[in-house]
Design an enzyme around this catalytic site. Structure first.
Site, PDB file in Angstrom:
ATOM      1  N   ARG A   1      47.609  35.400  34.383  1.00  0.00           N
ATOM      2  CA  ARG A   1      47.979  34.044  34.773  1.00  0.00           C
ATOM      3  C   ARG A   1      48.898  33.475  33.696  1.00  0.00           C
ATOM      4  O   ARG A   1      48.650  33.661  32.492  1.00  0.00           O
ATOM      5  CB  ARG A   1      46.748  33.142  34.919  1.00  0.00           C
ATOM      6  CG  ARG A   1      45.922  33.401  36.172  1.00  0.00           C
ATOM      7  CD  ARG A   1      46.657  32.991  37.467  1.00  0.00           C
ATOM      8  NE  ARG A   1      45.878  33.223  38.682  1.00  0.00           N
ATOM      9  CZ  ARG A   1      45.964  34.304  39.460  1.00  0.00           C
ATOM     10  NH1 ARG A   1      46.787  35.295  39.137  1.00  0.00           N
ATOM     11  NH2 ARG A   1      45.256  34.405  40.568  1.00  0.00           N
TER      12      ARG A   1
ATOM     13  N   GLU B   1      54.312  27.985  37.627  1.00  0.00           N
ATOM     14  CA  GLU B   1      54.809  28.615  38.864  1.00  0.00           C
ATOM     15  C   GLU B   1      54.758  27.600  40.004  1.00  0.00           C
ATOM     16  O   GLU B   1      53.825  26.793  40.065  1.00  0.00           O
ATOM     17  CB  GLU B   1      53.932  29.829  39.232  1.00  0.00           C
ATOM     18  CG  GLU B   1      54.116  31.005  38.328  1.00  0.00           C
ATOM     19  CD  GLU B   1      53.187  32.181  38.683  1.00  0.00           C
ATOM     20  OE1 GLU B   1      52.687  32.227  39.822  1.00  0.00           O
ATOM     21  OE2 GLU B   1      52.958  33.023  37.816  1.00  0.00           O
TER      22      GLU B   1
ATOM     23  N   HIS C   1      55.371  37.083  39.800  1.00  0.00           N
ATOM     24  CA  HIS C   1      53.936  37.192  40.134  1.00  0.00           C
ATOM     25  C   HIS C   1      53.730  38.191  41.278  1.00  0.00           C
ATOM     26  O   HIS C   1      53.133  37.871  42.299  1.00  0.00           O
ATOM     27  CB  HIS C   1      53.388  35.798  40.516  1.00  0.00           C
ATOM     28  CG  HIS C   1      51.884  35.724  40.531  1.00  0.00           C
ATOM     29  ND1 HIS C   1      51.187  34.561  40.302  1.00  0.00           N
ATOM     30  CD2 HIS C   1      50.939  36.661  40.769  1.00  0.00           C
ATOM     31  CE1 HIS C   1      49.895  34.776  40.402  1.00  0.00           C
ATOM     32  NE2 HIS C   1      49.710  36.061  40.683  1.00  0.00           N
TER      33      HIS C   1
ATOM     34  N   ASP D   1      55.049  38.775  34.265  1.00  0.00           N
ATOM     35  CA  ASP D   1      54.983  38.726  35.726  1.00  0.00           C
ATOM     36  C   ASP D   1      54.493  37.349  36.174  1.00  0.00           C
ATOM     37  O   ASP D   1      54.693  36.965  37.317  1.00  0.00           O
ATOM     38  CB  ASP D   1      54.027  39.818  36.234  1.00  0.00           C
ATOM     39  CG  ASP D   1      53.826  39.747  37.739  1.00  0.00           C
ATOM     40  OD1 ASP D   1      54.849  39.867  38.459  1.00  0.00           O
ATOM     41  OD2 ASP D   1      52.689  39.551  38.190  1.00  0.00           O
TER      42      ASP D   1
ATOM     43  N   THR E   1      42.699  37.442  47.120  1.00  0.00           N
ATOM     44  CA  THR E   1      43.133  37.590  45.727  1.00  0.00           C
ATOM     45  C   THR E   1      41.946  37.963  44.849  1.00  0.00           C
ATOM     46  O   THR E   1      40.785  37.777  45.236  1.00  0.00           O
ATOM     47  CB  THR E   1      43.687  36.247  45.202  1.00  0.00           C
ATOM     48  OG1 THR E   1      42.668  35.249  45.365  1.00  0.00           O
ATOM     49  CG2 THR E   1      44.930  35.822  45.951  1.00  0.00           C
TER      50      THR E   1
ATOM     51  N   GLY F   1      50.555  42.555  41.446  1.00  0.00           N
ATOM     52  CA  GLY F   1      49.511  43.060  42.358  1.00  0.00           C
ATOM     53  C   GLY F   1      50.023  43.345  43.758  1.00  0.00           C
ATOM     54  O   GLY F   1      49.230  43.660  44.650  1.00  0.00           O
TER      55      GLY F   1
HETATM   56  N1  LIG Z   1      49.859  39.249  38.542  1.00  0.00           N
HETATM   57  C1  LIG Z   1      49.160  39.505  39.618  1.00  0.00           C
HETATM   58  O1  LIG Z   1      49.721  39.792  40.655  1.00  0.00           O
HETATM   59  C2  LIG Z   1      47.670  39.518  39.562  1.00  0.00           C
HETATM   60  C3  LIG Z   1      46.990  38.752  38.648  1.00  0.00           C
HETATM   61  N2  LIG Z   1      45.611  38.791  38.594  1.00  0.00           N
HETATM   62  C4  LIG Z   1      44.951  37.966  37.590  1.00  0.00           C
HETATM   63  O2  LIG Z   1      44.314  38.862  36.678  1.00  0.00           O
HETATM   64  C5  LIG Z   1      43.022  38.352  36.378  1.00  0.00           C
HETATM   65  C6  LIG Z   1      42.126  39.515  35.992  1.00  0.00           C
HETATM   66  O3  LIG Z   1      41.898  40.339  37.133  1.00  0.00           O
HETATM   67  P1  LIG Z   1      40.715  41.411  37.117  1.00  0.00           P
HETATM   68  O4  LIG Z   1      40.883  42.324  35.969  1.00  0.00           O
HETATM   69  O5  LIG Z   1      40.654  42.030  38.450  1.00  0.00           O
HETATM   70  O6  LIG Z   1      39.482  40.461  36.912  1.00  0.00           O
HETATM   71  P2  LIG Z   1      38.033  40.881  36.453  1.00  0.00           P
HETATM   72  O7  LIG Z   1      37.189  39.677  36.688  1.00  0.00           O
HETATM   73  O8  LIG Z   1      37.635  42.168  37.041  1.00  0.00           O
HETATM   74  O9  LIG Z   1      38.209  41.104  34.866  1.00  0.00           O
HETATM   75  C7  LIG Z   1      38.583  40.105  33.976  1.00  0.00           C
HETATM   76  C8  LIG Z   1      37.906  40.419  32.652  1.00  0.00           C
HETATM   77  O10 LIG Z   1      38.369  39.477  31.676  1.00  0.00           O
HETATM   78  C9  LIG Z   1      37.284  39.262  30.800  1.00  0.00           C
HETATM   79  N3  LIG Z   1      37.509  38.056  30.002  1.00  0.00           N
HETATM   80  C10 LIG Z   1      37.273  36.768  30.339  1.00  0.00           C
HETATM   81  N4  LIG Z   1      37.607  35.958  29.327  1.00  0.00           N
HETATM   82  C11 LIG Z   1      38.056  36.768  28.317  1.00  0.00           C
HETATM   83  C12 LIG Z   1      38.545  36.514  27.010  1.00  0.00           C
HETATM   84  N5  LIG Z   1      38.641  35.278  26.503  1.00  0.00           N
HETATM   85  N6  LIG Z   1      38.949  37.576  26.260  1.00  0.00           N
HETATM   86  C13 LIG Z   1      38.859  38.842  26.747  1.00  0.00           C
HETATM   87  N7  LIG Z   1      38.364  39.124  27.982  1.00  0.00           N
HETATM   88  C14 LIG Z   1      37.983  38.093  28.749  1.00  0.00           C
HETATM   89  C15 LIG Z   1      36.085  39.176  31.714  1.00  0.00           C
HETATM   90  O11 LIG Z   1      34.882  39.394  31.006  1.00  0.00           O
HETATM   91  C16 LIG Z   1      36.389  40.267  32.715  1.00  0.00           C
HETATM   92  O12 LIG Z   1      35.784  41.492  32.379  1.00  0.00           O
HETATM   93  C17 LIG Z   1      42.590  37.655  37.677  1.00  0.00           C
HETATM   94  O13 LIG Z   1      41.622  36.662  37.415  1.00  0.00           O
HETATM   95  C18 LIG Z   1      43.873  37.067  38.172  1.00  0.00           C
HETATM   96  O14 LIG Z   1      44.020  35.764  37.642  1.00  0.00           O
HETATM   97  C19 LIG Z   1      44.904  39.620  39.410  1.00  0.00           C
HETATM   98  C20 LIG Z   1      45.521  40.384  40.341  1.00  0.00           C
HETATM   99  C21 LIG Z   1      46.958  40.353  40.538  1.00  0.00           C
HETATM  100  O1  LIG Z   2      44.901  38.578  43.159  1.00  0.00           O
HETATM  101  C1  LIG Z   2      45.338  37.711  42.374  1.00  0.00           C
HETATM  102  O2  LIG Z   2      44.611  37.041  41.630  1.00  0.00           O
HETATM  103  C2  LIG Z   2      46.776  37.453  42.325  1.00  0.00           C
HETATM  104  O3  LIG Z   2      47.285  36.969  41.374  1.00  0.00           O
HETATM  105  C3  LIG Z   2      47.549  37.833  43.537  1.00  0.00           C
HETATM  106  O4  LIG Z   2      48.089  39.082  43.474  1.00  0.00           O
HETATM  107  C4  LIG Z   2      48.603  36.788  43.715  1.00  0.00           C
HETATM  108  O5  LIG Z   2      49.122  36.861  44.991  1.00  0.00           O
HETATM  109  P1  LIG Z   2      49.211  35.572  45.912  1.00  0.00           P
HETATM  110  O6  LIG Z   2      47.830  35.257  46.335  1.00  0.00           O
HETATM  111  O7  LIG Z   2      49.776  34.431  45.143  1.00  0.00           O
HETATM  112  O8  LIG Z   2      50.070  36.007  47.033  1.00  0.00           O
END
Ligand SMILES: NC(=O)C1=CN([C@@H]2O[C@H](COP(=O)(O)OP(=O)(O)OC[C@H]3O[C@@H](n4cnc5c(N)ncnc54)[C@H](O)[C@@H]3O)[C@@H](O)[C@H]2O)C=CC1
Ligand SMILES: O=C(O)C(=O)[C@H](O)COP(=O)(O)O
EC number: 1.1.1.290
Length: 376
Positions: free
Chosen positions: A209, A238, A255, A233, A67, A258
């Site tokens: 999240r 959850e 969720h 999403d 993840t 991704g």
């Molecule tokens: N719905 C889903 O399936 C998925 C959800 N996620 C969630 O999305 C989050 C973000 O993913 P990425 O963009 O890849 O992470 P990333 O770490 O590349 O980027 C997150 C950005 O948010 C910024 N940030 C932190 N606190 C902040 C605030 N208070 N205000 C504005 N910006 C702030 C950080 O500086 C960073 O640049 C992950 O941590 C994960 O929890 C990620 C992948 C899939």
């Molecule tokens: O990469 C993340 O962060 C995510 O939110 C994932 O896409 C969530 O997938 P699962 O790990 O819950 O299958």
């Protein structure tokens, strides 16, 4: 070597089968006794990796999470025990960016007007926020970024404060990690006070999240603000979203933003690479060979396409309405929510679809959007 793996991680047999004995378990219900004799533990976001889970294990050599998010992993505890850890930064960023882009096209189609005329605030400009920005840039949509941490780190892009963007944007898309500490915590970043500041007719998308938005406050605000449009999403609590919230949401999914096949494969592959590094082995498996061919051999465009046709093209790769429909029917309790995630195998990324053109049409911007261009 016993490699304990979340059953929802695809391609583990192909990638890890040669490194040891792969044992698949439910990540949601994994307990300390099951982990006790594992040498390698590979999880997804639903497993809390902490002292309670690992205390009975004295032989663990590696923990990986396929993840981007790491809020489920107690990394300080792993460091104290000298257990190497890897996650998969960026693995599903394209999937999340495309998901948010497609959801915006759907809202534009549903409520009239064009996405191209909207102003988009992207909160969190890391991998997923940037992937969305790339889609918007390719299609010529005006967007601005809010990321105080990147702004301070010297990132040369232009950044704005959240309050500035709430006064500017039509659409707010959230892409931050869940954090409770530091100068810019994101837990309940959108509390009732901030939700009340959403501009008239705003669209709010949450693909990061659930707890970044106070979901109870969202129910209250949405109940008095019929003008707001919501795409959720991710959900507070959850796998049990608040039942009263779901009918208030335009596009509701469990969720899976991704969950492209490509994103999931990349996640598993990045852990395979990390474990190989840890073991001093050269990776031999090939990521591209894992993916099945796409069901459409390609699409030939004979004229330039408008926004409705663009949405049609996107829907041929991934139709978010299908997931929304199944979610409302089956995903509202914990079991349905998790089952939908477990069986989610139908989604591809734009790159799966090859586009040709006859010469009268322009496809460069579609290549920038992510489709595979194959010329005329
Ligand atoms: N719905 C889903 O399936 C998925 C959800 N996620 C969630 O999305 C989050 C973000 O993913 P990425 O963009 O890849 O992470 P990333 O770490 O590349 O980027 C997150 C950005 O948010 C910024 N940030 C932190 N606190 C902040 C605030 N208070 N205000 C504005 N910006 C702030 C950080 O500086 C960073 O640049 C992950 O941590 C994960 O929890 C990620 C992948 C899939
Ligand atoms: O990469 C993340 O962060 C995510 O939110 C994932 O896409 C969530 O997938 P699962 O790990 O819950 O299958």
């Amino acid at each position: 070597m016993k490699i304990l793996v979340d059953e929802n991680m695809p391609y583990v047999d192909e990638l890890f089968g040669e490194l040891g004995q792969v044992v698949k378990v439910s990540g949601r219900t994994l307990d300390a006794a099951t982990v006790a004799d594992a040498d390698v533990l590979l999880v997804r976001s639903v497993t809390k990796v902490n002292e309670a889970l690992l205390q009975a294990n004295q032989q663990l050599r590696f923990v990986g999470s396929a993840t981007i998010g790491m809020d489920h992993v107690d990394r300080d505890y792993l460091a104290r025990r000298n257990i190497p850890f890897a996650n998969a930064p960026g693995c599903n960023a394209i999937a999340v960016g495309e998901f948010a882009f497609i959801a915006m096209l759907e809202l534009a189609q549903r409520y009239g007007g064009r996405l191209q005329d909207k102003r988009i605030a992207i909160v969190g400009a890391g991998n997923t926020g940037t992937a969305l920005a790339n889609c918007l840039a390719a299609y010529g949509v005006d967007y601005r970024l809010c990321d105080p941490l990147l702004a301070q780190s010297g990132d040369k892009r232009a950044f704005y404060s959240l309050d500035e963007l709430l006064g500017w944007a039509d659409v707010i898309s959230l892409h931050v990690p869940l954090t409770r500490e530091g100068a810019h915590p994101t837990w309940y970043l959108f509390d009732e006070q901030r939700l009340d500041k959403l501009p008239p007719n705003a669209w709010l998308l949450n693909c990061c999240r659930g707890e970044v938005i106070d979901n109870r406050a969202l129910i209250r605000v949405k109940s008095r603000r019929a003008d707001l449009r919501l795409v959720l999403d991710v959900w507070e609590g959850e796998p049990n979203p608040m039942a009263e919230l779901v009918p208030l949401v335009d596009l509701a999914t469990p969720h899976i933003a991704g969950y492209s096949l490509e994103g999931k494969a990349r996640g598993t592959y990045m852990l395979y690479q990390a474990l190989c590094r840890e073991l001093g082995i050269t990776p031999s498996a090939d990521l591209n060979s894992l993916l099945p061919p796409f069901h459409l051999a390609g699409v030939t465009l004979s004229q330039n396409i408008d926004e409705r046709q663009l949405l049609g093209l996107c829907r041929s790769v991934y139709d978010v309405r299908d997931d929304d429909w199944v979610f409302r029917r089956e995903g509202l309790d914990g079991r349905g929510f998790d089952n939908m995630r477990k069986n989610h195998r139908h989604r591809r990324e734009f790159s799966a679809l090859a586009l040709a053109h006859t010469g009268a049409s322009e496809v460069d911007w579609l290549s920038q959007l992510g489709f595979t261009g194959i010329g005329s």
